[in-house]
Design a protein around this motif. Structure first.
Motif, PDB file in Angstrom:
ATOM      1  N   ASN A   1      17.043  -3.466 -11.067  1.00  0.00           N
ATOM      2  CA  ASN A   1      17.203  -2.757 -12.548  1.00  0.00           C
ATOM      3  C   ASN A   1      16.122  -1.848 -12.851  1.00  0.00           C
ATOM      4  N   LEU A   2      14.837  -2.391 -12.574  1.00  0.00           N
ATOM      5  CA  LEU A   2      13.675  -1.770 -13.022  1.00  0.00           C
ATOM      6  C   LEU A   2      13.911  -0.123 -12.379  1.00  0.00           C
ATOM      7  N   PHE A   3      14.133  -0.217 -11.168  1.00  0.00           N
ATOM      8  CA  PHE A   3      13.785   1.121 -10.440  1.00  0.00           C
ATOM      9  C   PHE A   3      15.250   1.920 -10.714  1.00  0.00           C
ATOM     10  N   ARG A   4      16.299   1.395 -11.196  1.00  0.00           N
ATOM     11  CA  ARG A   4      17.259   2.317 -11.520  1.00  0.00           C
ATOM     12  C   ARG A   4      17.326   2.659 -13.038  1.00  0.00           C
ATOM     13  N   SER A   5      16.376   2.149 -13.709  1.00  0.00           N
ATOM     14  CA  SER A   5      16.347   2.735 -15.144  1.00  0.00           C
ATOM     15  C   SER A   5      15.344   3.480 -15.379  1.00  0.00           C
ATOM     16  N   ILE A   6      14.590   3.824 -14.549  1.00  0.00           N
ATOM     17  CA  ILE A   6      13.389   4.763 -14.710  1.00  0.00           C
ATOM     18  C   ILE A   6      13.484   5.999 -13.784  1.00  0.00           C
ATOM     19  N   PRO A   7      13.037   7.331 -14.466  1.00  0.00           N
ATOM     20  CA  PRO A   7      13.190   8.508 -13.299  1.00  0.00           C
ATOM     21  C   PRO A   7      12.249   8.536 -12.148  1.00  0.00           C
ATOM     22  N   LEU A   8      12.803   8.939 -11.210  1.00  0.00           N
ATOM     23  CA  LEU A   8      12.290   9.036  -9.781  1.00  0.00           C
ATOM     24  C   LEU A   8      10.797   9.854 -10.167  1.00  0.00           C
TER      25      LEU A   8
ATOM     26  N   LEU B   1      17.284  16.443 -25.530  1.00  0.00           N
ATOM     27  CA  LEU B   1      17.901  17.445 -24.201  1.00  0.00           C
ATOM     28  C   LEU B   1      19.000  16.675 -23.478  1.00  0.00           C
ATOM     29  N   ALA B   2      18.837  15.179 -23.230  1.00  0.00           N
ATOM     30  CA  ALA B   2      20.022  14.685 -22.811  1.00  0.00           C
ATOM     31  C   ALA B   2      21.293  14.733 -23.179  1.00  0.00           C
ATOM     32  N   VAL B   3      21.559  14.709 -24.647  1.00  0.00           N
ATOM     33  CA  VAL B   3      22.489  14.795 -25.303  1.00  0.00           C
ATOM     34  C   VAL B   3      23.016  16.363 -25.128  1.00  0.00           C
ATOM     35  N   THR B   4      22.274  17.197 -25.707  1.00  0.00           N
ATOM     36  CA  THR B   4      22.843  18.924 -25.374  1.00  0.00           C
ATOM     37  C   THR B   4      23.349  18.932 -23.986  1.00  0.00           C
TER      38      THR B   4
ATOM     39  N   SER C   1      27.306   5.808 -15.823  1.00  0.00           N
ATOM     40  CA  SER C   1      25.894   5.811 -14.883  1.00  0.00           C
ATOM     41  C   SER C   1      25.540   7.308 -14.907  1.00  0.00           C
ATOM     42  N   GLU C   2      26.371   8.296 -15.072  1.00  0.00           N
ATOM     43  CA  GLU C   2      26.120   9.688 -15.083  1.00  0.00           C
ATOM     44  C   GLU C   2      25.276   9.860 -16.255  1.00  0.00           C
ATOM     45  N   MET C   3      25.640   9.151 -17.428  1.00  0.00           N
ATOM     46  CA  MET C   3      24.625   9.290 -18.644  1.00  0.00           C
ATOM     47  C   MET C   3      23.408   8.813 -18.492  1.00  0.00           C
ATOM     48  N   THR C   4      23.161   7.611 -17.718  1.00  0.00           N
ATOM     49  CA  THR C   4      21.901   7.260 -17.629  1.00  0.00           C
ATOM     50  C   THR C   4      21.185   7.912 -16.651  1.00  0.00           C
ATOM     51  N   ASN C   5      21.890   8.664 -15.748  1.00  0.00           N
ATOM     52  CA  ASN C   5      21.325   9.677 -14.658  1.00  0.00           C
ATOM     53  C   ASN C   5      20.669  10.954 -15.558  1.00  0.00           C
ATOM     54  N   ILE C   6      21.434  11.401 -16.458  1.00  0.00           N
ATOM     55  CA  ILE C   6      21.181  12.628 -17.185  1.00  0.00           C
ATOM     56  C   ILE C   6      19.939  12.353 -17.929  1.00  0.00           C
ATOM     57  N   ILE C   7      19.429  10.921 -18.532  1.00  0.00           N
ATOM     58  CA  ILE C   7      18.291  10.793 -19.413  1.00  0.00           C
ATOM     59  C   ILE C   7      17.318  10.569 -18.155  1.00  0.00           C
TER      60      ILE C   7
ATOM     61  N   ALA D   1       9.312   3.038 -22.568  1.00  0.00           N
ATOM     62  CA  ALA D   1      10.400   3.823 -23.183  1.00  0.00           C
ATOM     63  C   ALA D   1      11.616   4.139 -22.259  1.00  0.00           C
ATOM     64  N   PHE D   2      11.602   4.629 -21.276  1.00  0.00           N
ATOM     65  CA  PHE D   2      12.672   4.788 -20.299  1.00  0.00           C
ATOM     66  C   PHE D   2      13.625   3.527 -20.309  1.00  0.00           C
ATOM     67  N   MET D   3      13.026   2.612 -20.118  1.00  0.00           N
ATOM     68  CA  MET D   3      13.824   1.327 -19.901  1.00  0.00           C
ATOM     69  C   MET D   3      14.676   0.846 -21.153  1.00  0.00           C
ATOM     70  N   LEU D   4      14.042   1.131 -22.271  1.00  0.00           N
ATOM     71  CA  LEU D   4      14.524   1.164 -23.713  1.00  0.00           C
ATOM     72  C   LEU D   4      15.976   1.978 -23.918  1.00  0.00           C
ATOM     73  N   ILE D   5      15.689   3.191 -23.519  1.00  0.00           N
ATOM     74  CA  ILE D   5      16.545   4.011 -23.595  1.00  0.00           C
ATOM     75  C   ILE D   5      17.736   4.023 -22.761  1.00  0.00           C
ATOM     76  N   ASN D   6      17.576   3.675 -21.582  1.00  0.00           N
ATOM     77  CA  ASN D   6      18.601   3.021 -20.622  1.00  0.00           C
ATOM     78  C   ASN D   6      19.302   2.137 -21.036  1.00  0.00           C
ATOM     79  N   TYR D   7      18.510   1.041 -21.713  1.00  0.00           N
ATOM     80  CA  TYR D   7      19.548   0.044 -22.110  1.00  0.00           C
ATOM     81  C   TYR D   7      20.224   0.297 -23.437  1.00  0.00           C
ATOM     82  N   ALA D   8      19.725   1.251 -24.101  1.00  0.00           N
ATOM     83  CA  ALA D   8      20.399   1.711 -25.444  1.00  0.00           C
ATOM     84  C   ALA D   8      21.856   2.219 -24.763  1.00  0.00           C
ATOM     85  N   VAL D   9      21.560   3.172 -23.753  1.00  0.00           N
ATOM     86  CA  VAL D   9      22.815   3.725 -23.270  1.00  0.00           C
ATOM     87  C   VAL D   9      23.676   2.821 -22.806  1.00  0.00           C
TER      88      VAL D   9
END
Lengths: 233, 244, 241
Positions: free
Chosen positions: A66-73, B33-36, B172-178, B216-224
């Motif tokens: 979950n950690l690695f999948r939620s942050i950008p590479l 940026l992700a939303v646009t 999962s594409e949405m989390t990818n775009i973030i 911060a990224f983990m929180l955004i991911n969780y929010a999505v």
């Protein structure tokens, strides 16, 4: 129609700088290859942890993935570029000027991709019908016998194309070593040749980079498709 | 090694702000940026994905080529391609406005939104296509047998079902775009990643900053994921818990 | 009403329909039967153009459906069809399933469509379920809704493609009852089915197909008492115990 003249310049630029480009491609390949091998290995271990009954292993693997999948590479690479080299040099007692970027990049990619590989492998194992476990147990097999004699061989067939596709994505992602100032295929063409030589060369070389990646990845994905059809037959 | 974990609550060299504000600035840019890009990707991806399921050879072929093109070039390369070539494509006053009329952060934002949007649209197109093609063929037959035109069959029957089916992959594409939006930092956008350098220049505490950005990224991911779980719940049909 | 002339269809090199020729007159009930893979489902789907054909001619109500200038959507709106797997639209309520095409294809007002839908739901005994979603109904109920949906369009002919073969045995009769009632009212019907009881009861003619060919096309009495071909005899022996 400037674009056409930029494209027309590509062949001579490539011929004059082929050694640079090849060494860039070599780095890209090296990182991809080590990350695929170690990523699949570590990913399999993670997947088995997730499927095991041991709570601690289970939770560890879940958190890791979950950690690695939620942050950008890109962020992982920055960790390995900006923060961890100090730690690595400290632990292995290397001189401060030692360049550990390539090794750092390989480790970063392997650790990151393992999270994705483990999900593919886990899904593959889960996709094998429940009845297969029952049939194996009914024949008197133990859990681990059922796993490696019956389940994994079936799971592997469905997984291979996905693992290979993930490899192609990884190949594309290696271009991000740009943020570690490493000279891979992208770095060699766009920064080392394009930006250094200046003028319209940078336009020619970014187009060249796009075309090269496209040809390599398109061919590879075609091969994977071909392979997939072979498996399904 | 010693760490300064209260770093984000210290005030910046410019006065009334604390570093946490800078982090929030980054979050806002990353999310906008992700939303646009998502809006661009969703619209284009839907059109291309639908084209991919049509019998018209030309549209189908065009869509197939589009998907292959944007899927087989790394996002970083696409980002630089647009960054370098986009101003050259523009002409006249539009070009002057883009190069010197707006701040570099705005032009980087526009470029990144286009690059990220097109990159993601190819992936969404594949999902939309799969969503339509995995519907039972009888659904199309039933719609057409009732006299609906092809266009009506898509609008009222095929698409509403297909989109429901693909909510999980779209999530999962949405989390990818973030995550992918972070690549925009390479062309100079001061997003969450861009703030790393900015804060580090002022404080020289890289580990703490990376920790903050990671969280911060983990929180955004969780929010999505939370938002999409809500959407899925809202659109789920009674008695249809399994993929339908 | 319906006329098929030398209809032939290929999937690649494999010929699924071989020169099929037959007619269905107004008010006639024709049952199409045959072993699985005989092409009977494909044949009925060619009638309203769901399956394109490569050779031959199909005419419904004086309109040639194989003619490229024919407005297929308009023609199809007059031909009701019921499918093996019901094919209700899962995202719409039962009522919406019945009104969608009335409004979008026939241009009826919402109110008019609603009234029509409710009266037909009442007729198939499912008025109470109007606001449910298809997945909340049993198979038999779904198939009755599907019949009502087709009837909403005031079709001049109804096509049934194995309407009971996906149903649990205890639900077959509720669907057949609706179909029998329709037949008695004089609806023109073409029915692909294995339900020989239904054929005995209401069919005027029986078409027997095997391997893409129409082997027999005779009156009901003739087919059940004195089938001409060995294949039809075989089939009847297997299906009637």
């Amino acid at each position: 129609m400037q674009i056409l003249s930029w494209i027309a310049d590509i062949p001579s630029l490539v011929l004059n700088n082929y050694h640079l480009l090849l060494s860039g491609l070599w780095l890209t390949t090296k990182i991809t290859f080590t990350a695929v091998v170690f990523g699949i290995f570590w990913g399999t271990v993670l997947a088995l942890m997730r499927l095991s009954n041991n709570k601690i292993l289970n939770i560890f693997a879940k958190c890791y993935v979950n950690l690695f999948r939620s942050i950008p590479l890109l962020l992982v690479l920055l960790w390995f570029y900006l923060a961890l080299p100090q730690v690595i040099k400290h632990v292995f007692n290397l001189p401060p000027y030692a360049d550990v970027r390539v090794v750092s990049a390989m480790i970063a990619f392997a650790l990151f991709e393992a999270a994705y590989y483990s999900e593919i492998i886990r899904a593959g194992i889960n996709a094998v019908a429940k009845g297969q476990y029952h049939a194996a147990y009914a024949l008197g097999m133990t859990k681990s016998q059922a796993m490696h004699l019956i389940i994994l061989p079936q799971a592997f067939r469905s997984m291979v194309p996905l693992l290979l596709t993930q490899g192609i994505i990884l190949f594309q992602d290696t271009s991000l070593v740009y943020v570690m100032s490493l000279i891979d295929l992208f770095g060699a063409s766009v920064t080392q040749i394009g930006v250094v030589q200046g003028g319209t060369v940078k336009y020619s070389m970014i187009i060249f980079a796009a075309i090269s990646y496209f040809i390599i990845c398109y061919t590879a994905s075609r091969l994977v498709n071909y392979f997939k059809k072979g498996i399904n037959r | 090694m010693s760490f300064n974990w209260t770093l984000f609550f210290e005030s910046t060299p410019y006065g009334d702000e604390i570093y946490l504000n800078w982090l929030f600035d980054g979050i806002i840019i990353t999310v906008s940026l992700a939303v646009t890009a998502w809006i661009i990707a969703f619209l284009l991806g839907s059109i291309v994905g639908i084209c991919r399921t049509l019998e018209n050879k030309f549209l189908n072929g065009f869509a197939a080529g589009y998907i292959q093109l944007f899927r087989n070039i790394p996002l970083l390369v696409q980002m630089f391609l647009w960054y370098m070539l986009f101003p050259e494509i523009l002409s006249g006053s539009l070009k002057i406005w883009f190069i010197s009329g707006i701040s570099p952060n705005v032009s980087a934002f526009i470029t990144a939104a286009i690059a990220l949007g097109l990159f993601t649209s190819a992936r969404i197109a594949e999902q939309v296509r799969t969503g339509i093609q995995t519907l039972p063929i009888g659904q199309r037959y039933a719609a057409i047998a009732l006299g609906l035109t092809n266009r009506q069959a898509y609008m009222y029957v095929l698409l509403p079902n297909a989109y429901r089916r693909i909510i999980p992959p779209l999530t999962s594409e949405m989390t990818n775009i973030i995550k992918n939006s972070s690549v925009a930092s390479t062309i100079g956008l001061i997003d969450l990643i861009g703030q790393i350098d900015r804060i580090n220049d002022a404080t020289n505490s890289i580990v703490e900053i990376l920790c903050g950005v990671t969280i911060a990224f983990m929180l955004i991911n969780y929010a999505v994921l939370t938002i999409m779980r809500f959407v899925e719940k809202q659109t789920r049909l009674p008695n249809m818990n399994h993929g339908g | 009403m319906i006329s098929l002339e030398n209809v032939s269809k290929w999937y690649g090199k494999f010929q699924v329909l071989k020169n099929c020729t037959t007619k269905v007159g107004k008010g006639e009930v024709v049952v199409v039967c045959g072993p699985s893979g005989s092409g009977k489902s494909t044949l009925i789907k060619t009638v309203n153009g769901l399956e394109p054909i490569q050779k031959g001619k199909i005419i419904i109500d004086r309109t040639e459906i194989t003619n490229p200038s024919t407005n297929l959507a308009k023609l199809r709106s007059k031909v009701g069809m019921v499918f093996q797997h019901f094919e209700l639209f899962p995202h719409l309520t039962i009522l919406k399933n019945l009104t969608l095409a009335q409004v979008k294809v026939l241009g009826r007002s919402n109110e008019e469509a609603r009234e029509k839908a409710l009266s037909l739901l009442d007729r198939v005994g499912l008025l109470a379920h109007a606001d449910k979603y298809p997945a909340q109904l049993s198979g038999g109920q779904q198939q009755r809704v599907a019949i009502a949906r087709a009837l909403c369009m005031d079709p001049i002919v109804m096509l049934f493609d194995e309407p009971t073969s996906a149903l649990d045995p205890e639900m077959v009769n509720e669907v057949l009852d609706v179909m029998v009632e329709l037949a008695y009212e004089g609806m023109t019907m073409m029915v692909v089915t294995h339900e020989m009881g239904f054929a005995r009861k209401v069919a005027h003619r029986v078409i027997f197909m095997d391997a893409g060919e129409i082997i027999e096309d005779t009156s009901k009495e003739q087919f059940f008492t004195n089938p001409q071909s060995d294949r039809a005899k075989d089939f009847l022996a297997k299906i009637i115990h």
